[in-house]
Design an enzyme around this catalytic site. Structure first.
Site, PDB file in Angstrom:
ATOM      1  N   ARG A  46       0.817  -1.222   0.000  1.00 55.93           N
ATOM      2  CA  ARG A  46       0.000   0.000   0.000  1.00 55.93           C
ATOM      3  C   ARG A  46       0.847   1.267   0.000  1.00 55.93           C
ATOM      4  O   ARG A  46       0.421   2.296  -0.515  1.00 55.93           O
ATOM      5  CB  ARG A  46      -0.902   0.015   1.245  1.00 55.93           C
ATOM      6  CG  ARG A  46      -2.107  -0.915   1.177  1.00 55.93           C
ATOM      7  CD  ARG A  46      -2.887  -0.816   2.481  1.00 55.93           C
ATOM      8  NE  ARG A  46      -4.062  -1.672   2.486  1.00 55.93           N
ATOM      9  CZ  ARG A  46      -5.283  -1.277   2.155  1.00 55.93           C
ATOM     10  NH1 ARG A  46      -5.472  -0.012   1.787  1.00 55.93           N
ATOM     11  NH2 ARG A  46      -6.297  -2.102   2.184  1.00 55.93           N
ATOM     12  N   ASP A  87      -3.308  -1.281  -3.799  1.00 56.11           N
ATOM     13  CA  ASP A  87      -4.297  -1.675  -2.792  1.00 56.11           C
ATOM     14  C   ASP A  87      -4.829  -3.030  -3.234  1.00 56.11           C
ATOM     15  O   ASP A  87      -5.582  -3.132  -4.199  1.00 56.11           O
ATOM     16  CB  ASP A  87      -5.427  -0.645  -2.720  1.00 56.11           C
ATOM     17  CG  ASP A  87      -6.504  -1.031  -1.702  1.00 56.11           C
ATOM     18  OD1 ASP A  87      -6.438  -2.151  -1.148  1.00 56.11           O
ATOM     19  OD2 ASP A  87      -7.415  -0.213  -1.473  1.00 56.11           O
ATOM     20  N   LYS A 142       2.613 -18.277   5.813  1.00 58.97           N
ATOM     21  CA  LYS A 142       1.636 -18.544   6.859  1.00 58.97           C
ATOM     22  C   LYS A 142       1.267 -17.240   7.575  1.00 58.97           C
ATOM     23  O   LYS A 142       2.024 -16.267   7.490  1.00 58.97           O
ATOM     24  CB  LYS A 142       2.195 -19.578   7.842  1.00 58.97           C
ATOM     25  CG  LYS A 142       3.118 -19.030   8.933  1.00 58.97           C
ATOM     26  CD  LYS A 142       3.473 -20.121   9.909  1.00 58.97           C
ATOM     27  CE  LYS A 142       4.240 -19.556  11.106  1.00 58.97           C
ATOM     28  NZ  LYS A 142       3.427 -18.886  12.082  1.00 58.97           N
ATOM     29  N   LYS A 176      15.514 -24.769   7.437  1.00 59.88           N
ATOM     30  CA  LYS A 176      16.645 -24.759   8.367  1.00 59.88           C
ATOM     31  C   LYS A 176      17.548 -25.960   8.106  1.00 59.88           C
ATOM     32  O   LYS A 176      17.074 -27.080   7.898  1.00 59.88           O
ATOM     33  CB  LYS A 176      16.138 -24.764   9.816  1.00 59.88           C
ATOM     34  CG  LYS A 176      15.443 -23.463  10.226  1.00 59.88           C
ATOM     35  CD  LYS A 176      14.995 -23.513  11.661  1.00 59.88           C
ATOM     36  CE  LYS A 176      14.341 -22.210  12.077  1.00 59.88           C
ATOM     37  NZ  LYS A 176      15.287 -21.088  12.111  1.00 59.88           N
ATOM     38  N   ASP A 229      -0.137 -20.847  16.429  1.00 58.34           N
ATOM     39  CA  ASP A 229       1.027 -20.127  15.936  1.00 58.34           C
ATOM     40  C   ASP A 229       2.222 -21.043  15.735  1.00 58.34           C
ATOM     41  O   ASP A 229       2.992 -20.866  14.781  1.00 58.34           O
ATOM     42  CB  ASP A 229       1.398 -19.009  16.918  1.00 58.34           C
ATOM     43  CG  ASP A 229       2.550 -18.153  16.414  1.00 58.34           C
ATOM     44  OD1 ASP A 229       2.561 -17.815  15.216  1.00 58.34           O
ATOM     45  OD2 ASP A 229       3.439 -17.834  17.212  1.00 58.34           O
ATOM     46  N   HIS A 234       4.975 -25.485  12.541  1.00 58.21           N
ATOM     47  CA  HIS A 234       6.369 -25.853  12.772  1.00 58.21           C
ATOM     48  C   HIS A 234       6.514 -27.192  13.507  1.00 58.21           C
ATOM     49  O   HIS A 234       7.253 -28.083  13.087  1.00 58.21           O
ATOM     50  CB  HIS A 234       7.080 -24.775  13.583  1.00 58.21           C
ATOM     51  CG  HIS A 234       7.027 -23.411  12.967  1.00 58.21           C
ATOM     52  ND1 HIS A 234       7.054 -23.204  11.607  1.00 58.21           N
ATOM     53  CD2 HIS A 234       6.960 -22.179  13.527  1.00 58.21           C
ATOM     54  CE1 HIS A 234       7.010 -21.914  11.359  1.00 58.21           C
ATOM     55  NE2 HIS A 234       6.945 -21.269  12.506  1.00 58.21           N
ATOM     56  N   LYS A 328       6.231 -18.915  25.142  1.00 58.16           N
ATOM     57  CA  LYS A 328       6.931 -17.633  25.155  1.00 58.16           C
ATOM     58  C   LYS A 328       7.397 -17.319  26.570  1.00 58.16           C
ATOM     59  O   LYS A 328       6.871 -17.848  27.542  1.00 58.16           O
ATOM     60  CB  LYS A 328       6.018 -16.518  24.637  1.00 58.16           C
ATOM     61  CG  LYS A 328       5.747 -16.615  23.135  1.00 58.16           C
ATOM     62  CD  LYS A 328       4.997 -15.400  22.636  1.00 58.16           C
ATOM     63  CE  LYS A 328       4.870 -15.410  21.113  1.00 58.16           C
ATOM     64  NZ  LYS A 328       6.181 -15.280  20.433  1.00 58.16           N
TER      65      LYS A 328
END
Length: 479
Positions: A46, A87, A142, A176, A229, A234, A328
């Site tokens: 944008r 846009d 993702k 990885k 998440d 993963h 976390k």
């Protein structure tokens, strides 16, 4: 259709992923002479920028995120870049984008690094402008939905314009080096494969621990949580690589066929086999950090930690528990796979007072890439008071073992594979949907049980219930 693309369009070109990963990865590939000389890269978003402003934006990102020793020829790379404001929600502007892209000599790759809600209108715009031809590949970042239903909606929208063989769904963990080395470890060494089954392996642990909190992802993370998440993509991909059968060859179809079989063999998680948590204020490496509710600015039931016990119900893994853990504000940043072997059936040293421990294989993925196998060895001595045995590590530190090799960002490999058309390290639609089906069942169970996250102190390894989840089976989390 096999071709090396000479055009690459980056949607979301001014976003965080483009700054931290995509532009640095492409510049590093260019530095090493791995990009086609005629490859042109068109950024779009944008933001109302011209080519010069976008190149300045890219230069700042490269100086911040790319090591100085990999910036050689940066001016030549920046000259590959052009920019077209767009846009994505309206059809207006897509024809201008097509004009900026021009007619590829060989083929075009389109990388969507945008919110999933923009996928469907973007596909419509690309079709409108004729950017969906047989020489066009589509790459999706993702998250691909929030559950099975929304994932199918996204996949249906993309499939309306692109067949599966031209769709590349990214899970950057698959790029990885150590994740790929897991396949080499299993299938290039006769030592492990005969033991890689329920007869010799007691359990498997997969941990993805982060020290960070929300880090600017407030809106996304509170809608997603740790299960969607991290586990849905993963961690399930890592599990599939650990548990898959040997593919017939190292190609996209064979490898992904075997991963899908694992995902479809996952046992539904029963009540009491998951633990969720949410961090509170504490300290990480001696520095005080706020709690999730403080960072968010409101009370939330979103989990920032999840531990799961599951099984792969097939011949190879029957009865072997897989323990998954992610969170976390953990004490350290680490991603690792632990394969705990069974103890020997009979110790000839027991009568001499020696204790034997079972072998353990630890595959470190980040921040350090290494493989450690614990072996029993005799402690030196004359043994007049009995034999002493000790578990000693056999370490393979990948950076040391391959000191002359370039250590690459995961996106370097994935972007190069996209440009060259190799889907082996990308996720197929049936994989994504099998993952979501399993995750949705867990979330439905949480709702039915009225399960809410337990609190844990930042800097700890999560709620104490996560320790109990493993310890009731006689298992201790590897830390």
């Amino acid at each position: 259709m096999s071709f090396t693309a000479d055009r690459l369009v980056l949607f979301g070109a001014t976003g965080d992923l483009a700054q931290r990963m995509l532009l640095p990865s492409l510049c590093a590939l260019d530095h090493d002479g791995l990009l086609a000389p005629d490859l042109k890269i068109v950024g779009t978003a944008r933001s109302d920028l011209d080519d010069g402003a976008f190149r300045n934006f890219a230069r700042e990102a490269l100086e911040k995120y790319l090591p100085a020793n990999r910036r050689g020829g940066m001016a030549d790379f920046l000259n590959r870049l052009t920019y077209q404001p767009l846009d994505a929600t309206t059809l207006e502007g897509y024809e201008d984008l097509a004009a900026r892209v021009g007619e590829p000599a060989r083929g075009l790759c389109i990388f969507l690094s945008t919110a999933p809600s923009l996928f469907e209108p973007t596909i419509r715009g690309l079709q409108h402008a004729g950017l969906d031809g047989p020489n066009v590949r589509m790459c999706l970042e993702k998250p691909l939905g929030t559950d099975l239903e929304t994932s199918r909606e996204i996949n249906d929208a993309v499939a309306a314009a692109f067949p599966e063989e031209r769709i590349f769904r990214i899970d950057h963990y698959l790029g990885k080096e150590t994740v790929q080395n897991l396949l080499a470890l299993r299938f290039a060494n006769i030592l492990f494969e005969p033991l890689w089954n329920a007869a010799h392996i007691e359990h498997v642990q997969i941990t993805v621990a982060e020290t960070v909190g929300l880090e600017g992802r407030v809106a996304f993370y509170d809608d997603a949580g740790a299960l969607r998440d991290m586990v849905q993509n993963h961690m399930l991909q890592l599990l599939a690589l650990v548990a898959m059968e040997p593919p017939g060859s190292f190609d996209a179809t064979a490898v992904r066929d075997e991963k899908v079989k694992v995902l479809r063999s996952l046992r539904p998680v029963a009540e009491g086999e998951t633990v969720t948590g949410q961090y509170r204020a504490g300290a990480i490496q001696g520095e005080a950090v706020p709690g999730y509710d403080e960072e968010l600015g409101k009370v939330s039931d979103t989990e920032t930690f999840v531990a799961i016990k599951t099984h792969v119900d097939n011949w190879r893994w029957k009865g072997v528990p897989f323990y998954l853990r992610t969170g976390k504000r953990m004490p350290e940043r680490v991603t690792e796979i632990v394969v705990q072997f069974r103890c020997i059936p009979h110790s000839i040293f027991e009568g001499k007072g020696a204790k034997v421990q079972a072998n353990k294989l630890v595959i470190g993925i980040q921040p350090e890439e290494n493989i450690t196998l614990s072996l029993m060895a005799k402690v030196p001595g004359l043994d007049r008071e009995g034999i002493r045995l000790r578990s000693v590590p056999l370490n393979i530190a990948m950076p040391h073992a391959f000191s002359g090799a370039v250590r690459r960002i995961a996106y370097e490999r994935l972007l190069l594979d996209l440009l060259e058309g190799d889907q082996t390290l990308f996720v197929r639609r049936d994989e994504v949907e099998a993952q979501w089906e399993w995750i949705d069942a867990i979330r439905a169970g949480w709702t039915a049980q009225g399960l809410t996250p337990r609190t844990y102190t930042s800097g700890s390894w999560g709620p104490s219930a996560a320790i109990a989840l493993a310890e009731r089976d006689g298992v201790t989390w590897h830390e």
